[in-house]
Design a protein around this motif. Structure first.
Motif, PDB file in Angstrom:
ATOM      1  N   LEU A  21       0.822  -1.213   0.000  1.00  0.00           N
ATOM      2  CA  LEU A  21       0.000   0.000   0.000  1.00  0.00           C
ATOM      3  C   LEU A  21       0.857   1.264   0.000  1.00  0.00           C
ATOM      4  O   LEU A  21       0.530   2.246  -0.660  1.00  0.00           O
ATOM      5  N   SER A  22       1.958   1.229   0.738  1.00  0.00           N
ATOM      6  CA  SER A  22       2.833   2.404   0.830  1.00  0.00           C
ATOM      7  C   SER A  22       3.461   2.758  -0.511  1.00  0.00           C
ATOM      8  O   SER A  22       3.687   3.937  -0.804  1.00  0.00           O
ATOM      9  N   ARG A  23       3.747   1.754  -1.333  1.00  0.00           N
ATOM     10  CA  ARG A  23       4.332   2.021  -2.651  1.00  0.00           C
ATOM     11  C   ARG A  23       3.394   2.862  -3.520  1.00  0.00           C
ATOM     12  O   ARG A  23       3.844   3.685  -4.310  1.00  0.00           O
ATOM     13  N   PHE A  24       2.085   2.665  -3.363  1.00  0.00           N
ATOM     14  CA  PHE A  24       1.134   3.490  -4.127  1.00  0.00           C
ATOM     15  C   PHE A  24       1.274   4.955  -3.730  1.00  0.00           C
ATOM     16  O   PHE A  24       1.235   5.838  -4.586  1.00  0.00           O
ATOM     17  N   LYS A  28       2.466   7.304  -6.717  1.00  0.00           N
ATOM     18  CA  LYS A  28       1.386   8.096  -7.299  1.00  0.00           C
ATOM     19  C   LYS A  28       1.239   9.485  -6.712  1.00  0.00           C
ATOM     20  O   LYS A  28       0.648  10.348  -7.337  1.00  0.00           O
ATOM     21  N   GLY A  29       1.697   9.673  -5.506  1.00  0.00           N
ATOM     22  CA  GLY A  29       1.307  10.890  -4.823  1.00  0.00           C
ATOM     23  C   GLY A  29       2.398  11.893  -4.606  1.00  0.00           C
ATOM     24  O   GLY A  29       3.561  11.683  -4.919  1.00  0.00           O
ATOM     25  N   HIS A  30       1.970  12.987  -4.072  1.00  0.00           N
ATOM     26  CA  HIS A  30       2.881  14.047  -3.651  1.00  0.00           C
ATOM     27  C   HIS A  30       3.088  13.884  -2.153  1.00  0.00           C
ATOM     28  O   HIS A  30       2.862  14.797  -1.367  1.00  0.00           O
ATOM     29  N   VAL A  31       3.499  12.678  -1.776  1.00  0.00           N
ATOM     30  CA  VAL A  31       3.704  12.329  -0.380  1.00  0.00           C
ATOM     31  C   VAL A  31       5.203  12.165  -0.180  1.00  0.00           C
ATOM     32  O   VAL A  31       5.846  11.391  -0.892  1.00  0.00           O
ATOM     33  N   ASN A  32       5.757  12.899   0.768  1.00  0.00           N
ATOM     34  CA  ASN A  32       7.209  12.832   0.958  1.00  0.00           C
ATOM     35  C   ASN A  32       7.596  11.563   1.727  1.00  0.00           C
ATOM     36  O   ASN A  32       6.734  10.850   2.268  1.00  0.00           O
ATOM     37  N   GLN A  92      -7.930  12.386  -1.240  1.00  0.00           N
ATOM     38  CA  GLN A  92      -6.546  12.152  -1.653  1.00  0.00           C
ATOM     39  C   GLN A  92      -6.224  10.659  -1.634  1.00  0.00           C
ATOM     40  O   GLN A  92      -5.555  10.157  -2.541  1.00  0.00           O
ATOM     41  N   LEU A  93      -6.692   9.947  -0.616  1.00  0.00           N
ATOM     42  CA  LEU A  93      -6.453   8.499  -0.556  1.00  0.00           C
ATOM     43  C   LEU A  93      -7.097   7.795  -1.742  1.00  0.00           C
ATOM     44  O   LEU A  93      -6.498   6.890  -2.331  1.00  0.00           O
ATOM     45  N   TYR A  94      -8.311   8.205  -2.098  1.00  0.00           N
ATOM     46  CA  TYR A  94      -8.970   7.594  -3.261  1.00  0.00           C
ATOM     47  C   TYR A  94      -8.173   7.835  -4.542  1.00  0.00           C
ATOM     48  O   TYR A  94      -8.151   6.984  -5.429  1.00  0.00           O
ATOM     49  N   LEU A  95      -7.507   8.970  -4.649  1.00  0.00           N
ATOM     50  CA  LEU A  95      -6.696   9.258  -5.831  1.00  0.00           C
ATOM     51  C   LEU A  95      -5.379   8.480  -5.832  1.00  0.00           C
ATOM     52  O   LEU A  95      -4.859   8.123  -6.887  1.00  0.00           O
ATOM     53  N   LEU A  96      -4.840   8.220  -4.649  1.00  0.00           N
ATOM     54  CA  LEU A  96      -3.534   7.560  -4.539  1.00  0.00           C
ATOM     55  C   LEU A  96      -3.617   6.039  -4.620  1.00  0.00           C
ATOM     56  O   LEU A  96      -2.674   5.391  -5.066  1.00  0.00           O
ATOM     57  N   LEU A  97      -4.710   5.464  -4.173  1.00  0.00           N
ATOM     58  CA  LEU A  97      -4.854   4.003  -4.105  1.00  0.00           C
ATOM     59  C   LEU A  97      -5.789   3.510  -5.202  1.00  0.00           C
ATOM     60  O   LEU A  97      -6.631   4.276  -5.695  1.00  0.00           O
ATOM     61  N   PRO A  98      -5.670   2.242  -5.586  1.00  0.00           N
ATOM     62  CA  PRO A  98      -6.603   1.712  -6.589  1.00  0.00           C
ATOM     63  C   PRO A  98      -8.050   1.864  -6.115  1.00  0.00           C
ATOM     64  O   PRO A  98      -8.343   1.700  -4.924  1.00  0.00           O
TER      65      PRO A  98
END
Length: 183
Positions: A21-24, A28-32, A92-98
């Protein structure tokens, strides 16, 4: 089962699920990196606490539904809780995860399916009694209940996902390709 024992035996499975899950978030995200690490640690703690009374290495399918992480039209509450800890909104979670994800975290196996009719893929697999970190035998393709008319209940090593594929599908059966990913 003693809580500390249960947590110790579920650690590789939880690590595999959380890493997946963390790899997504990372890709995909702007998560540092710090946020990803906090998310990962939070989700590991949340899952360990959630699963501690629902972990049965002697009967891996028992409690499988309880340990299933599901994202479809609703965000899994455990994933949402970890996301909140790093300041992510549910949008944001919906955009980052399948948008359609099922992740099974079972003793000795972690599997996932993206999409309702997607293939089930194995993220982590080990054998009972084999110390974590040693490679388990790779899945070779066909589930172990698919050799003719053998009943899946006869094979004591059938996984929860194989049982779902053989017994639990309501839609027409499809060919499933199994993939093992090891770290």
């Amino acid at each position: 089962m003693h809580t500390l024992c249960a947590r110790g035996t579920m650690k590789p499975e939880i690590n595999a699920a959380v890493g997946f899950l963390s790899r997504f978030l990372r890709v995909k995200g702007h998560v540092n990196d710090r946020q990803v690490q906090t998310f990962s640690q939070s989700l590991q703690d949340i899952l360990a606490e959630q699963y501690k009374h629902h972990w049965f290495p002697d009967r891996p399918c028992k409690g499988s539904g309880y340990r299933c992480i599901r994202i479809n039209h609703k965000m899994d509450p455990l994933v949402w809780q970890a996301g909140q800890r790093i300041g992510l909104t549910i949008q944001q979670l919906y955009l980052l995860l399948p948008s359609e994800l099922t992740l099974w975290v079972d003793p000795f196996e972690v599997s996932y399916r993206i999409g309702e009719d997607g293939s089930i893929c194995v993220l982590y697999e080990s054998q009972p009694g084999v110390p974590a970190g040693l490679p388990a035998s790779a899945t070779t393709g066909a589930p172990s209940g698919n050799s003719g008319s053998v009943s899946p209940m006869v094979d004591s090593h059938i996984s929860c996902k194989e049982e779902l594929m053989v017994l639990g599908r309501t839609s027409p059966s499809k060919a499933y390709n199994m993939m093992t990913v090891s770290s």
